[in-house]
Enzyme design. Structure first.
Site, short mmCIF file in Angstrom:
data_model
loop_
_atom_site.label_atom_id
_atom_site.label_comp_id
_atom_site.label_asym_id
_atom_site.label_seq_id
_atom_site.Cartn_x
_atom_site.Cartn_y
_atom_site.Cartn_z
N CYS A 130 0.80 -1.22 0.00
CA CYS A 130 0.00 0.00 0.00
C CYS A 130 0.84 1.27 0.00
O CYS A 130 0.31 2.37 0.17
CB CYS A 130 -0.95 -0.01 1.19
SG CYS A 130 -2.12 -1.38 1.13
N LYS A 195 -8.83 -0.31 10.08
CA LYS A 195 -8.83 -1.35 9.05
C LYS A 195 -7.93 -2.48 9.54
O LYS A 195 -6.74 -2.26 9.79
CB LYS A 195 -8.31 -0.77 7.74
CG LYS A 195 -8.25 -1.79 6.62
CD LYS A 195 -7.77 -1.15 5.33
CE LYS A 195 -7.68 -2.14 4.20
NZ LYS A 195 -7.21 -1.51 2.95
N ARG A 205 -8.79 -9.14 -3.48
CA ARG A 205 -7.48 -9.05 -4.12
C ARG A 205 -7.51 -9.61 -5.54
O ARG A 205 -6.71 -9.21 -6.38
CB ARG A 205 -6.42 -9.72 -3.24
CG ARG A 205 -6.23 -8.85 -2.01
CD ARG A 205 -5.29 -9.40 -1.00
NE ARG A 205 -5.34 -8.53 0.18
CZ ARG A 205 -4.85 -8.83 1.36
NH1 ARG A 205 -4.23 -9.99 1.52
NH2 ARG A 205 -4.94 -7.98 2.36
N ARG A 217 0.28 -7.50 4.98
CA ARG A 217 0.04 -6.09 5.31
C ARG A 217 -0.04 -5.86 6.83
O ARG A 217 -0.50 -4.82 7.27
CB ARG A 217 -1.25 -5.62 4.64
CG ARG A 217 -1.18 -5.70 3.12
CD ARG A 217 -2.21 -4.80 2.46
NE ARG A 217 -1.97 -4.74 1.02
CZ ARG A 217 -2.69 -5.41 0.12
NH1 ARG A 217 -3.68 -6.19 0.50
NH2 ARG A 217 -2.41 -5.30 -1.16
N LYS A 248 -13.38 -1.62 9.05
CA LYS A 248 -13.30 -2.63 7.98
C LYS A 248 -12.50 -3.83 8.48
O LYS A 248 -11.42 -3.61 9.03
CB LYS A 248 -12.62 -2.00 6.76
CG LYS A 248 -12.50 -2.91 5.56
CD LYS A 248 -11.79 -2.23 4.40
CE LYS A 248 -11.69 -3.20 3.23
NZ LYS A 248 -10.93 -2.68 2.12
N SER A 274 -15.26 -8.26 0.79
CA SER A 274 -15.45 -9.30 -0.22
C SER A 274 -15.66 -10.68 0.38
O SER A 274 -16.51 -11.45 -0.09
CB SER A 274 -14.23 -9.31 -1.15
OG SER A 274 -13.04 -9.52 -0.39
#
Ligand SMILES: [Zn+2]
Length: 323
Positions: A130, A195, A205, A217, A248, A274
């Site tokens: 990111c 998050k 992804r 991450r 999230k 997702s």
């Protein structure tokens, strides 16, 4: 009051009675549809792990936004997949990038639709992290300068809200300053404030083509067990100028949604990610759960926990039931 004077079942007797005493309501006004924009024209490429979701070129995205408007949805959030990826994610902050093109086209066709843009580098970097790297790690301070440039490119194209999702420290402040300096003081910031590094992002992804090429991450997204830290993260983002704060994923983190709403009283968004979507879809396709009922119950639970807005791939399907 006690039984038998009080009988809780009295008000559950009929659908009309239940309808009258419902404490939580879900409305299309609270739903935001995520969209994945790719280069080209006439492209509609289904995402395998997310039935019903597709990557779309700008022209197809505009048509999808028209359907979202017709369904009564107030907003979309855009994720961009660029033509070319490199180490610094340079296509993220070009004025002719895929997201600025999409924003301009959508705002021209549907000026009333609120357009939110995801601000991050992971879809644009060849390593999939990111931010930019230094010594194999994401360099925080170099990254936030680029995120500010990306947010500016989106604002110039006409984005109503920018939504930084990178979890770098200090990025809300950097983005707010950059926007204000160029006169975009009316562009709001929806910060992905808490998050978490979650397994539930798996299918995304595929859709965003943003799997990290090495490592993961966890060095910047939050550790799932931490709730007090989530409140600190939210407080920081509010102090730096966030207008809306996001939690999230949503359903595994309803306690965080609740505490954020109770603690700050700010507009809270929750992202039904997702994996949450894919689980309901897959079980529905197998006939293991009633997909429609599971969808509405999950969305209602997120509302009941205190979310004002819900980002969800179910937005169009839920809107159809709510109207
Ligand atoms: Zn990212």
């Amino acid at each position: 009051m006690e039984f038998p004077a009080y009988r809780a079942r009295r008000l559950r007797r009929t659908e009309t009675l239940r309808r009258m005493v419902r404490e939580t309501r879900l409305s299309v006004d609270q739903l935001v549809l995520p969209l994945f924009v790719v280069p080209g024209s006439g492209v509609v490429r289904p995402v395998q792990s997310m039935p019903g979701v597709a990557q779309m070129s700008v022209d197809a995205t505009v048509e999808e936004c028209r359907r979202a408007c017709d369904a009564g949805l107030p907003a979309v959030i855009l994720f961009g997949i660029p033509e070319h990826k490199d180490a610094t994610g340079s296509h993220a902050y070009r004025d002719d990038g895929v997201i600025p093109q999409a924003v301009r086209a959508i705002k021209q066709a549907l000026p009333q639709l609120v357009v939110i843009t995801d601000v991050c580098l992971c879809e644009y970097t060849d390593h999939g992290h990111c931010g930019v790297l230094a010594d194999g790690e994401v360099d925080n301070d170099a990254t936030i300068d680029l995120l500010a440039k990306e947010a500016l490119a989106h604002a110039r194209a006409g984005a109503d809200l920018v939504a930084p999702s990178d979890m770098m420290d200090g990025r809300v402040n950097a983005i707010r300053e950059a926007l204000d300096e160029e006169g975009f003081d009316q562009v709001a910031i929806m910060a992905y404030a808490a998050k978490f590094a979650s397994a539930f992002y798996g299918p995304f992804r595929d859709a965003a083509e943003s799997t990290p090429q090495f490592g993961d991450r966890r060095g910047y997204q939050m550790d799932p067990p931490n709730a007090n830290e989530a409140l600190r993260e939210v407080e920081l983002d509010i102090n730096e100028g966030a207008d809306i704060v996001m939690v999230k994923p949503a359903m595994p983190y309803l306690d965080i949604v609740w505490r954020v709403k109770e603690s700050f009283g700010y507009p809270v968004a929750a992202y039904q990610v997702s994996g949450e979507y894919a689980l309901i879809k897959a079980a529905g396709q197998q006939g293991w759960v009633d997909e429609e009922r599971a969808m509405m119950e999950a969305l209602l639970a997120i509302r009941r926990a205190g979310a004002d807005l819900i980002l969800t791939y179910f937005a169009k399907a839920a809107a159809a039931l709510l109207r």
